[in-house]
Design an enzyme around this catalytic site. Structure first.
Site, short mmCIF file in Angstrom:
data_model
loop_
_atom_site.label_atom_id
_atom_site.label_comp_id
_atom_site.label_asym_id
_atom_site.label_seq_id
_atom_site.Cartn_x
_atom_site.Cartn_y
_atom_site.Cartn_z
N GLN A 113 -4.49 -5.06 7.15
CA GLN A 113 -5.55 -5.96 6.61
C GLN A 113 -5.31 -7.49 7.50
OE1 GLN A 113 -7.75 -5.32 4.48
NE2 GLN A 113 -6.80 -3.50 3.98
N HIS A 173 0.92 -1.21 0.06
CA HIS A 173 0.11 0.06 0.03
C HIS A 173 0.81 1.14 -0.03
CE1 HIS A 173 -2.77 2.88 1.63
NE2 HIS A 173 -3.77 1.97 1.27
N CYS A 177 -4.74 2.29 -3.71
CA CYS A 177 -3.32 2.75 -3.12
C CYS A 177 -2.48 1.98 -3.39
CB CYS A 177 -3.71 3.04 -1.71
SG CYS A 177 -4.77 4.67 -1.27
N ASP A 195 3.18 -4.11 8.26
CA ASP A 195 1.88 -3.26 8.06
C ASP A 195 0.64 -4.25 8.17
OD1 ASP A 195 -0.32 -2.40 7.19
OD2 ASP A 195 0.62 -1.70 5.23
N LYS A 226 -10.48 -0.96 10.61
CA LYS A 226 -10.65 -1.98 9.63
C LYS A 226 -11.10 -3.17 10.48
CE LYS A 226 -7.37 -0.27 6.47
NZ LYS A 226 -8.26 0.28 5.18
#
Lengths: 414, 151
Positions: A208, A128, A371, A205, A231
């Site tokens: 997700q 991303h 993104c 990261d 999220k």
């Protein structure tokens, strides 16, 4: 129709999400934009309202009762997220605005202090933009070089070429746990071992991953891990950076302000203990409370059941979508290697047109580059449509998606 | 069944321009070139004009993006061939009126094929797609006049 999962009561689970219960363009909403943000259960909404209605005060500075309660709520939330990520202690949890700020924090403190002009920062083309641009800024300021792990034709990291880009010069590696554009699940523990073998650090990261699977930072063995509240059924504007205490101790402060200092003098200041050293200004207290409530909610449902249900729905979606003429799915074929994201194109219908047509039938998907322009370039497409699933989605909703795609095929004669 | 509003958005004429865009080519002898990019969706248009005095002698574009952005710029270039700069200004403002749901604009035959895009006004998030080429045109007209003024 897939088998019923024991202990997973989908209708009553859905009933806990007020936003799911509405019509859009005359049809019941089918919300398939969960990789962008998830809807919020009543439990989370109530926790936030309750904080503002009863306990609202600023933290850490007051002697009065409400301030005591606000501080307690805020620090309890930190402890809750520490257990959610299996951190060794709550002090390893730094509140941020989200994953993006967590990555910027590491880039702006640890990396600027430790990366020099002969060093390399290793990312992947799957990332991303929030896990690319902060590092490019570091490279601009330090003269370091940004390198990339490539992807294969199924959108998986080409780990057979990892040793070409990972070596003595590598200072830090930063990778997504799960790709927001393709749903690819990366083998983080394995990569972490190889990164540590060359003496580099690794940041993950987890934007997700946090919503879909238990994140165990100790088991993964990584050095930094970031998640976002919104999220994972929590509010927007709150997220977390986890790092091992010794790393946080040696890092420079991020922003200056109240809360992060010990003593301020005319010619300089000293810093508060970790994690407060990184939390200048009044924090997003209600956000932290809401994120902790989201952690309670998800663990209350149970990640095993969530994973089993999502696999059923995503498996069904892959099966149904692959039968739509002209539809191409990007990312790994195997359900073992992908999460709740299905990125696709349909004939020559542009993803924006797909999204408009689906929306007219109440089906919310995202269209664009997500993104992740390097991913789009890898597959030589300008954009994809993306349906992303979460614990409350149903196989009936997959049918609604496929039905709405028929309308797209009708209009664009695919 | 296709929704009536959806039908008004995706007129055959739009899909036809999307699939067979008019004037989509390089114009090596252009006098002005403007790139417009919509970072939100990645749609891209490079508009090239050959301006001769106060006329647009030729207009061509290169672009990629959704049916709305690409059909709109294709239809726009058809109207621009041989138009005066003042006519191009008028085209821009009348098309903006059309996007705002203006009924007089919807009846205005001078818009040509562009009238097929009137349904876009019912889809506010897509208006910027239709306007991408016109944004490029406005910028190109501005640059042409600046250059002419400098000479």
């Amino acid at each position: 129709m897939p088998a019923v999962i024991e202990g997973f009561d989908l209708p009553s689970l859905r009933a806990q999400f007020p936003a799911l219960d509405q019509e859009v363009n005359g049809r019941p909403l089918v919300y398939l934009d969960n990789a962008a943000t998830a809807q919020k259960p009543r439990e989370v909404l109530d926790a936030i309202a309750q904080f503002y209605e009863r306990d609202n005060a600023n933290v850490h500075r007051g002697i009065h009762e409400l301030s005591r309660r606000a501080t307690e709520n805020f620090e309890d939330a930190r402890a809750r997220i520490a257990s959610f990520m299996n951190a060794s202690e709550p002090a390893e949890i730094v509140w941020t605005r989200g994953t993006t700020e967590a990555i910027n924090l590491v880039a702006g403190t640890w990396a600027l202090d430790n990366v020099g002009e002969d060093d390399e920062i290793l990312l992947s083309t799957m990332e991303h933009h929030s896990n690319i641009v902060p590092w490019q800024l570091v490279a601009e300021r330090t003269g370091a070089k940004v390198r990339y792990i490539e992807m294969d034709d199924q959108g998986r990291l080409a780990l057979d070429t990892l040793s070409d880009v990972l070596g003595e010069r590598t200072k830090i590696v930063s990778l997504g746990h799960i790709s927001n554009a393709l749903g690819t699940v990366n083998p983080i523990a394995e990569i972490t071992r190889r990164v540590h073998d060359v003496g580099a650090l690794i940041m993950i990261d987890g934007a997700q991953a946090g919503p879909h699977r238990p994140v165990d930072v100790q088991e993964l063995g990584c050095d930094f891990y970031a998640i976002s509240g919104h999220k994972m059924c929590g509010p927007t504007g709150i997220g977390v950076l986890w790092a091992r205490r010794e790393l946080l101790e040696e890092m420079s402060p991020y922003q200056g302000g109240g809360e992060m200092i010990r003593i301020v003098e005319r010619d300089g200041s000293t810093w508060a203990e970790v994690p407060h050293k990184f939390e200048a200004g009044t924090p997003n207290i209600a956000g932290a409370v809401g994120m902790a409530a989201a952690a309670d909610f998800l663990e209350g449902v149970g990640f095993d059941l969530i994973a089993e249900h999502e696999r059923t729905v995503v498996g069904y979606a892959m099966e149904q979508l692959s039968q739509v003429p002209g539809l191409r799915i990007y990312g790994p074929d195997s359900l073992d290697e992908r999460s709740g994201v299905i990125s696709f194109t349909l004939g020559d219908a542009h993803p924006h047109d797909i999204s408009t047509i689906l929306d007219s039938e109440g089906v919310a998907v995202r269209a664009g580059h997500h993104c992740a322009q390097l991913v789009m370039r890898h597959f030589d497409v300008a954009a994809t449509a993306r349906a992303s699933f979460y614990l409350y989605n149903t196989t009936d909703e997959v049918d609604r998606l496929v039905e709405a795609l028929d309308t797209v095929r009708g209009i664009f004669a695919v | 069944m296709i929704e009536p509003t959806l039908n008004s958005l995706y007129q055959q004429l739009i899909l036809e321009h999307y699939r067979k865009p008019r004037n989509r080519a390089e114009l090596p002898e252009h006098t002005v070139e403007v790139r417009m990019y919509n970072p939100v969706c990645g749609d891209e248009i490079r508009l090239q004009l050959r301006v001769d005095g106060d006329r647009i002698a030729e207009a061509k574009f290169i672009g990629q993006g959704c049916s709305i952005s690409q059909a709109a710029v294709s239809m726009m270039t058809v109207k621009l061939q041989g138009a005066t700069l003042a006519e191009a200004d008028a085209l821009v403002s009348q098309f903006i009126n059309l996007m705002h749901g203006d009924e007089a604009a919807a009846r205005d035959r001078t818009l040509g094929d562009l009238r097929a895009l009137q349904g876009v006004s019912k889809f506010p998030v897509r208006i910027k797609c239709a306007l991408l080429g016109f944004d490029a045109l406005q910028e190109a007209l501005k640059q042409s006049r600046l250059e002419a003024g400098a000479q």
